[in-house]
Write a protein that holds these residues in place. Structure first.
Motif, PDB file in Angstrom:
ATOM      1  N   PRO A 198      16.999  11.290   1.355  1.00  0.00           N
ATOM      2  CA  PRO A 198      18.298  10.966   0.991  1.00  0.00           C
ATOM      3  C   PRO A 198      18.126   9.540   0.385  1.00  0.00           C
ATOM      4  O   PRO A 198      17.516   8.659   1.016  1.00  0.00           O
ATOM      5  N   GLN A 199      18.804   9.125  -0.766  1.00  0.00           N
ATOM      6  CA  GLN A 199      18.951   8.141  -1.232  1.00  0.00           C
ATOM      7  C   GLN A 199      17.536   7.452  -2.080  1.00  0.00           C
ATOM      8  O   GLN A 199      17.397   6.411  -2.150  1.00  0.00           O
ATOM      9  N   GLY A 200      16.412   8.173  -1.944  1.00  0.00           N
ATOM     10  CA  GLY A 200      15.175   7.822  -2.320  1.00  0.00           C
ATOM     11  C   GLY A 200      15.236   8.103  -3.708  1.00  0.00           C
ATOM     12  O   GLY A 200      16.063   8.597  -4.399  1.00  0.00           O
ATOM     13  N   SER A 201      13.812   7.865  -4.404  1.00  0.00           N
ATOM     14  CA  SER A 201      13.595   8.378  -5.773  1.00  0.00           C
ATOM     15  C   SER A 201      13.365   9.666  -5.712  1.00  0.00           C
ATOM     16  O   SER A 201      13.335  10.475  -4.731  1.00  0.00           O
ATOM     17  N   MET A 202      12.903  10.401  -6.851  1.00  0.00           N
ATOM     18  CA  MET A 202      12.590  11.644  -7.242  1.00  0.00           C
ATOM     19  C   MET A 202      11.387  11.872  -6.246  1.00  0.00           C
ATOM     20  O   MET A 202      11.212  13.100  -5.727  1.00  0.00           O
ATOM     21  N   LYS A 203      10.518  10.772  -6.197  1.00  0.00           N
ATOM     22  CA  LYS A 203       9.011  11.466  -5.648  1.00  0.00           C
ATOM     23  C   LYS A 203       9.076  11.412  -4.095  1.00  0.00           C
ATOM     24  O   LYS A 203       8.225  11.748  -3.395  1.00  0.00           O
ATOM     25  N   ASP A 204      10.016  10.906  -3.537  1.00  0.00           N
ATOM     26  CA  ASP A 204      10.277  10.453  -2.169  1.00  0.00           C
ATOM     27  C   ASP A 204      10.517  11.762  -1.427  1.00  0.00           C
ATOM     28  O   ASP A 204      11.822  12.172  -1.371  1.00  0.00           O
ATOM     29  N   MET A 205       9.673  12.446  -0.612  1.00  0.00           N
ATOM     30  CA  MET A 205       9.882  13.686  -0.094  1.00  0.00           C
ATOM     31  C   MET A 205       9.248  13.854   1.182  1.00  0.00           C
ATOM     32  O   MET A 205       8.292  13.375   1.662  1.00  0.00           O
ATOM     33  N   LEU A 206       9.989  14.739   2.133  1.00  0.00           N
ATOM     34  CA  LEU A 206       9.587  15.247   3.308  1.00  0.00           C
ATOM     35  C   LEU A 206       8.806  16.474   2.963  1.00  0.00           C
ATOM     36  O   LEU A 206       9.049  17.231   2.223  1.00  0.00           O
ATOM     37  N   LEU A 207       7.610  16.634   3.532  1.00  0.00           N
ATOM     38  CA  LEU A 207       6.910  17.654   3.141  1.00  0.00           C
ATOM     39  C   LEU A 207       6.517  18.713   4.304  1.00  0.00           C
ATOM     40  O   LEU A 207       6.189  19.998   4.028  1.00  0.00           O
TER      41      LEU A 207
END
Lengths: 163, 575
Positions: B560-569
């Motif tokens: 949440p509120q991150g950029s597009m690339k910031d992801m939980l995997l």
């Protein structure tokens, strides 16, 4: 920044509610609003003043243009324009106040259009800021009622908003 | 000269317009129209069990065929029941005509029985709406309704029909209006050539470009041209959730769809790109994540039919207002004529990077169940994909199953992925699948749903019995509202407030009671056989109640509120 958006729209049932609804639905601001049919009875002219940054104003004009009943619109504040608002003010006018109110009205180039022994009704037209100044000059103790039409306007010179 | 009542004009107009099916539910204010339907045989009426289902059926039909769906409901509760379906269509720009009965003109405003101001209620969720004020206006108003619903950026149009407008004794001249012109409505046409040239210049100079297609490609029938452009440029291609199928997902250049639960490689590629060429998507918040961190190094070309979509949420370098087909045609022609051409290996480094992202399969790794274990929802979707050779129309409801379906079914054609993307309407799937199947009887139509969503519209099992609509239903049953539960796991320390399902019905018995076929699948080793059996029964509605792991989460997932690339995997890893 304050913008005056002038809209030519179909004079159809419900058209006004689509415009007004759009503003509340999309969280846009309405400062003033006035609407009446034009010389062509199938068309209405609606003038709305609103406040917002460039991006908000761009969205407002785009969203308004999307409404099927909107035929054309112009943001008058983008160019040279004339704006006017009409105000009717009911003022307490007894004793020394009578002369004072009359004098102030003359200074602002207003007209007293109704008189009773204790009340003047003043009509004043002009830029919204002039109407504000008049109210301030009278002072709140004498004011009984204020009715304003909201701003309407046209572009200066040859530019016209028509079909 | 032909004299018809208002009610007969409506059925006659629909027949002349080529409408084969309408979906609806009768009631007092609509009875003149229903009588007219009974007296003709060109327009078939499908009687649903709840008006919301009628709108979703029309919607599913429209998404699969590109033609407008038509709904008929009565006044008051009939019309208000349709509201969710109208809003669903509005958010995804689906062409739909909703004909609402209304109390007689002289009663309007008097709080008459079954009176609702449906024009007022639906005002923010329609492209436009009309009230019939005289029976003789009916043909032209319906013509305008179809014109507005289907042109430009499509959308739903509501037509309110007071009962006296359809009175059988009042007859007027009927002529099918061939032409319609409105001074206040001109659909967008070609894009600005100067702007398209600017876009092509950026395309030819890009080092890390990405093509981003949206639902507009599907709605505008522009998938083929979009694919041509991608092939010509050898650019990586992503789509929005709504754009799935606009580019073949099994193709090498496809990096999958982007956004909250989009693929790792699509989101990485977007974030690191130097040029995003977006066609027919609206950069919604589930796609962009935090807009202030969106694609920091990219120039953005945005092609859209709706000017208000451009610059609404993100800044755009080259805005182009026009139809997707006309802009793509012009782009292709300009690329052919251009003196500078792309170097064959100009993108080699970029592709190396993208291939590495894709090869990591980050966020896509799950352990399929061993025999005897509870199945993973992902493996069920993969099994359906294999069993249907990727050719089925796949309709979903909303939640975890929707995301798994989008991730694990690979679509190679447009109009085959049918989901409520914008509004996220639980209950959409079943009726929408029915609308598709009814109009595509020879195609495989699969509903992938969950026990939460399905229960919102399961009364339509009855409609399927009455009209013989053999959809295949895969119920990913995790006995909980999976997506809500996932958010509660992630954000509320696993406090599962109202997200589990007590007192679930025995779906097998329930479905069978309507005369359909149902199977319960609890073990992984039974899955393939059950799917095969289900699809072999061509003329039967078959419901597979597939028990899946209730603890599974949808990954990858943007932070949440991150950029597009910031992801939980996964539950333990993040970028």
């Amino acid at each position: 920044m304050r913008h005056i958006i002038s809209i030519l729209m179909e004079n159809e049932a419900g058209a006004l509610s689509r415009v007004v609804g759009l503003f509340s639905q999309r969280n846009f601001n309405i400062e003033t609003l006035n609407v009446a049919p034009t010389d062509d009875p199938t068309l209405s002219r609606l003038t709305v003043t609103t406040v917002g940054d460039e991006r908000v104003i761009e969205q407002i004009t785009k969203q308004l243009n999307k409404l099927i009943d909107v035929v054309k619109l112009v943001d008058l504040t983008e160019g040279q324009h004339i704006e006017r608002e009409l105000m009717l003010v009911k003022v307490k006018a007894v004793g020394a106040q009578r002369a004072e109110v009359k004098r102030t009205t003359e200074i602002f180039r207003g007209q007293i259009i109704d008189v009773t022994p204790s009340i003047y009704t003043v009509q004043l037209a002009g830029h919204a800021s002039k109407l504000d100044a008049f109210i301030q000059a009278l002072g709140s103790s004498t004011l009984l009622e204020v009715v304003r039409t909201g701003v309407s306007g046209v572009a200066r010179g040859e530019k016209v908003l028509s079909l | 000269m032909e004299l018809l009542s208002g009610a007969d004009m409506i059925t006659r107009f629909l027949a002349d317009e080529g409408v084969e099916y309408i979906y609806g539910y009768p009631g007092g204010a609509a009875l003149h129209i229903y009588d007219a339907i009974h007296r003709q045989d060109k327009v078939n009426h499908i009687l649903v069990r709840h008006e919301q289902a009628a709108t979703h059926m029309a919607d599913g039909y429209a998404r699969a065929t590109g033609k407008p769906g038509v709904v008929l409901v009565t006044s008051g509760p009939g019309a208000t029941n349709a509201v969710t379906g109208i809003a669903t269509a509005f958010m995804d720009s689906i062409p739909m005509i909703v004909l609402c009965g209304q109390v007689a003109s002289h009663l309007i405003g008097e709080d008459a029985f079954q009176e609702t101001d449906i024009i007022g209620v639906t005002r923010p969720i329609v492209k436009h709406s009309f009230t019939i004020e005289h029976p003789s206006d009916i043909p032209m108003i319906l013509r305008k309704a179809f014109y507005i619903a289907t042109t430009g950026r499509p959308g739903p149009v509501v037509v309110d029909i007071p009962k006296d407008m359809t009175a059988p004794t009042e007859k007027y001249e009927y002529v099918f209006p061939k032409k319609v012109k409105m001074r206040s409505y001109t659909p967008v046409g070609r894009g600005h050539t100067g702007q398209i040239k600017k876009a092509v210049e950026l395309i030819l100079k890009a080092k890390r470009p990405i093509l981003y297609g949206g639902g507009g490609l599907v709605l505008g029938g522009a998938s083929e041209l979009f694919t041509q452009l991608a092939k010509k440029l050898n650019f990586p291609v992503t789509t929005s959730l709504m754009g799935i199928g606009a580019y073949p997902q099994t193709d090498r250049q496809s990096v999958g769809w982007l956004g909250m639960h989009g693929s790792f490689e699509a989101n990485q590629a977007m974030h690191h790109s130097d040029l995003v060429v977006c066609i027919g998507a609206r950069f919604d918040d589930r796609a962009t994540n935090n807009v202030s961190k969106f694609c920091p190094t990219a120039r953005i070309v945005h092609v859209d039919i709706d000017p208000s979509s451009i610059g609404k949420t993100i800044r755009v370098d080259v805005p182009i207002v026009g139809t997707a087909t006309s802009v793509l045609e012009e782009m292709l022609a300009l690329l052919d004529e251009s003196k500078t051409q792309l170097e064959p290996d100009a993108l080699a480094d970029w592709w190396k990077q993208i291939d590495a992202w894709a090869a990591s399969r980050a966020g896509r790794i799950y352990e399929p169940a061993e025999p005897g274990e509870t199945m993973k929802p992902q493996q069920v979707v993969e099994a359906v994909w294999k069993a249907t050779q990727g050719k089925a129309y796949v309709v979903t409801d909303v939640g975890q199953h929707q995301m798994f379906a989008a991730q694990y079914y690979k679509f190679d054609k447009p109009n085959h992925w049918i989901t409520s993307g914008g509004l996220g309407t639980m209950g959409f799937g079943f009726p929408a699948a029915m609308g598709v199947k009814l109009n595509k009887p020879d195609e495989e139509v699969v509903l992938i749903t969950g026990e939460g969503s399905f229960q919102m519209m399961m009364q339509e099992l009855s409609t399927c019995s009455q009209f013989g609509i053999p959809v295949k239903i895969i119920n990913l049953n995790n006995q909980s509202l999976g997506m809500v539960r996932q958010w509660q796991d992630l954000n509320y320390q696993a406090r599962h407030a109202q997200s589990y399902m007590q007192s679930l019905p025995d779906f097998k018995m329930l479905v069978e009671s309507y005369g359909h076929v149902a199977m319960k699948v609890e073990k992984a080793e039974d899955l393939d056989a059950a799917i095969e059996k289900a699809f072999a029964m061509k003329d039967k509605l078959v419901f597979l109640d597939v028990y899946v792991d209730p603890h599974e989460h949808v990954y990858p997932m943007q932070v949440p509120q991150g950029s597009m690339k910031d992801m939980l995997l996964s539950k333990t890893e993040r970028t």
